[in-house]
Design a protein around this motif. Structure first.
Motif, short mmCIF file in Angstrom:
data_model
loop_
_atom_site.label_atom_id
_atom_site.label_comp_id
_atom_site.label_asym_id
_atom_site.label_seq_id
_atom_site.Cartn_x
_atom_site.Cartn_y
_atom_site.Cartn_z
N ASN A 132 69.51 -17.62 134.97
CA ASN A 132 68.15 -17.08 134.83
C ASN A 132 68.06 -15.66 135.37
N ALA A 133 68.82 -15.38 136.44
CA ALA A 133 68.75 -14.07 137.06
C ALA A 133 69.31 -12.96 136.18
N VAL A 134 70.23 -13.32 135.26
CA VAL A 134 70.84 -12.28 134.41
C VAL A 134 70.44 -12.41 132.95
N ARG A 135 69.80 -13.53 132.57
CA ARG A 135 69.48 -13.74 131.16
C ARG A 135 68.43 -12.74 130.67
N HIS A 136 67.46 -12.42 131.55
CA HIS A 136 66.42 -11.46 131.21
C HIS A 136 66.48 -10.30 132.20
N PRO A 137 67.33 -9.30 131.93
CA PRO A 137 67.52 -8.19 132.89
C PRO A 137 66.22 -7.45 133.21
N GLU A 138 65.32 -7.34 132.22
CA GLU A 138 64.08 -6.62 132.45
C GLU A 138 63.25 -7.32 133.52
N ARG A 139 63.13 -8.64 133.41
CA ARG A 139 62.37 -9.40 134.38
C ARG A 139 63.05 -9.35 135.75
N SER A 140 64.36 -9.53 135.78
CA SER A 140 65.08 -9.52 137.05
C SER A 140 65.00 -8.17 137.73
N SER A 141 65.12 -7.10 136.95
CA SER A 141 65.06 -5.76 137.55
C SER A 141 63.68 -5.47 138.11
N ARG A 142 62.62 -5.95 137.44
CA ARG A 142 61.27 -5.77 137.98
C ARG A 142 61.11 -6.51 139.30
N MET A 143 61.70 -7.70 139.39
CA MET A 143 61.57 -8.49 140.61
C MET A 143 62.37 -7.92 141.76
N THR A 144 63.52 -7.32 141.48
CA THR A 144 64.41 -6.87 142.55
C THR A 144 64.19 -5.42 142.97
N ILE A 145 63.75 -4.56 142.06
CA ILE A 145 63.76 -3.13 142.37
C ILE A 145 62.80 -2.79 143.49
N GLY A 146 61.66 -3.51 143.58
CA GLY A 146 60.74 -3.26 144.69
C GLY A 146 61.40 -3.57 146.03
N LEU A 147 62.13 -4.69 146.09
CA LEU A 147 62.82 -5.04 147.33
C LEU A 147 63.97 -4.08 147.61
N VAL A 148 64.64 -3.61 146.57
CA VAL A 148 65.67 -2.60 146.75
C VAL A 148 65.08 -1.37 147.44
N ILE A 149 63.88 -0.98 147.01
CA ILE A 149 63.21 0.17 147.62
C ILE A 149 62.95 -0.10 149.10
N GLY A 150 62.42 -1.29 149.42
CA GLY A 150 62.12 -1.61 150.81
C GLY A 150 63.35 -1.59 151.69
N VAL A 151 64.42 -2.25 151.25
CA VAL A 151 65.65 -2.29 152.04
C VAL A 151 66.26 -0.89 152.14
N THR A 152 66.22 -0.13 151.04
CA THR A 152 66.74 1.23 151.06
C THR A 152 66.01 2.08 152.09
N LEU A 153 64.68 1.97 152.12
CA LEU A 153 63.89 2.76 153.06
C LEU A 153 64.19 2.39 154.50
N VAL A 154 64.23 1.09 154.79
CA VAL A 154 64.51 0.65 156.17
C VAL A 154 65.88 1.14 156.61
#
Length: 466
Positions: A274-296
């Motif tokens: 499920n995590a890779v079947r729909h890359p658009e949905r997965s990227s929307r879900m993860t990119i916000g957290l990527v930003i948070g972890v990147t900033l910290v």
């Protein structure tokens, strides 16, 4: 606004309010720190200290606006994606695509404005409370500061306009919705469709390469002047924008690698797929957290590198060491809270998009129940999917944060001693351990409500939605 639309807009309202509060807190606290530094005998006479604080403030203002824009865009895009069937039904009874898109954009402006106003009030009050605590804890001295700061208005305006723009951009897919789609569910773009978007992919690669080149130039310029940080900032924004645009290319390989660690049970294998079947949905879900972890991570690496560079620059002037240490400690204490706010924005984005994703997958979950999946297996699948998304985002965020943090500190302070000075990234291991622990907690929090909702889906609902 209908009950459905009001329920859909709550995530956007929360993100807009938190983003505006982040910007207001940032500006108020930066102003208070500036007043405290000017009043201090050790640092008040240092033009370098004031220049560095001013530069840091503007850097964080840009970061605050950028974080809010990305997370808001992802939230609105998820809401619009989940409303495809409703839009198709309205098209079926005669509504035009243009009127539907205009309605969604108006919702974005109204919700963004409401969230921005609330956020400024909350952020200013929180900054006042933080300042009072810092004075009582002897982190900073008691300093006269005017809390009626007109500069808190720009973040609110930017958040409102960003939410409106995100709603307008996200509603582009309304133009492609056909009335016949009222008979089916909302569909995300497949991997093949995303890879076929040549223009977007080329733009992502171009922005990333250009941004990385500017980051290198910023580091080199920082060996001569602290203004090199602005070149690095532009490079950081461009390169990260490229990563966001190309998230559907970047995240699936990481998600696939993480998915292999989930195990071989049916729930784990479905979660990984499920995590890779729909890359658009997965990227929307993860990119916000990527930003948070990147900033910290970026902030922690930057501040430790910042400390090393400053102390090396004043090593021959012991009378300044104590003042520099105190200034850095105060800055770290205050900005740590602000960076925590950005991580909160990212966490809200993950929880929102995962919850909306479960709502949009009612038919899929119902079919799994019809095929024999038990409630506990459905719950386990949602938890495993949240774990894969969180782990992948954390790994990517730490890697990016170390690079951006070192480049930021180096481009700002590479010339602080009067001579070019280049150091290796200083790794804040306690902070990285805290990030990993927070990721585990976030996985649990983000998956609780969606897992319960998914487990309640009955096989009959698959037929009702289809």
């Amino acid at each position: 606004m209908s009950r459905l639309r009001l329920a859909d807009q709550w995530p956007t309202l929360v993100v807009a309010a938190v983003a505006a509060a982040f910007g207001a807190m940032l500006l108020q606290v930066t102003g208070l720190l500036g007043a405290a530094i000017r009043a201090d005998d050790a640092t008040g006479s240092s033009d370098t200290a004031m220049l560095i604080l001013a530069i840091t403030a503007w850097v964080f203002i840009v970061i605050a606006v950028y974080v809010g824009a990305i997370v808001t865009s992802n939230t609105v895009a998820t809401v619009v994606a989940g409303r495809t069937r409703t839009i198709a039904l309205l098209r079926l009874v005669g509504a035009s695509a243009g009127s539907q898109r205009a309605a969604i954009a108006r919702e974005g402006l109204v919700v963004g404005t409401a969230g921005a106003v609330a956020g400024v009030l909350i952020g200013s009050f929180a900054a006042w409370g933080m300042g009072a605590w810092a004075v009582r804890a002897d982190v900073i001295p008691e300093t006269a500061y005017d809390w009626a700061n007109p500069w808190v208005a720009p973040p609110a305006v930017v958040v409102a306009l960003t939410t409106w723009l995100a709603a307008w951009v996200g509603s582009r897919r309304v133009l492609a919705v056909r009335p016949a789609e009222a008979l089916g569910g909302a569909n995300e773009s497949s991997r093949e469709e995303l890879h076929a978007r040549k223009g977007r992919n080329v733009a992502a690669v171009t922005l990333t390469v250009t941004g990385l080149a500017l980051l290198v130039i910023g580091v080199l310029a920082g060996l001569v002047t602290p203004l090199g940080v602005f070149i690095g900032l532009i490079g950081g924004v461009l390169s990260f924008t490229g990563i966001v645009l190309g998230a559907h290319l970047v995240m699936p390989p990481v998600l696939r690698a993480v998915g292999r660690l989930l195990g071989r049970s049916p729930s784990a294998r479905l979660a990984a797929e499920n995590a890779v079947r729909h890359p658009e949905r997965s990227s929307r879900m993860t990119i916000g957290l990527v930003i948070g972890v990147t900033l910290v991570t970026m902030f922690a690496v930057a501040m430790e590198s910042y400390r090393v560079l400053l102390l090396e620059a004043v090593a021959d002037r012991p009378e300044l060491v104590a003042g520099i240490e105190a200034m850095v400690d105060a800055t770290v204490a205050v900005f740590s809270v602000l960076i925590g706010f950005s991580a909160l924005i990212a966490a809200i984005g993950l929880v929102n998009t995962l919850s909306l994703s479960v709502l949009q997958r009612t038919r899929e979950l119902g079919l799994l129940r019809a095929l024999g999946f038990e409630r506990r297996q459905v719950r386990a699948m949602v938890v495993a999917e949240a774990a894969a998304l969180t782990a992948a985002a954390t790994i990517v965020g730490i890697v990016l944060g170390v690079g951006y943090g070192w480049a930021g500190a180096q481009s700002m302070l590479g010339s602080v001693s009067g001579e070019p000075m280049l150091i290796a990234p200083v790794m804040p291991w306690p902070v990285l351990g805290l990030v990993a622990a927070a990721a585990v907690v976030l996985t649990v929090v983000a998956s609780l409500a969606p897992a319960r909702r998914a487990a309640r889906v009955s096989p009959v609902e698959a037929l009702a939605v289809g």
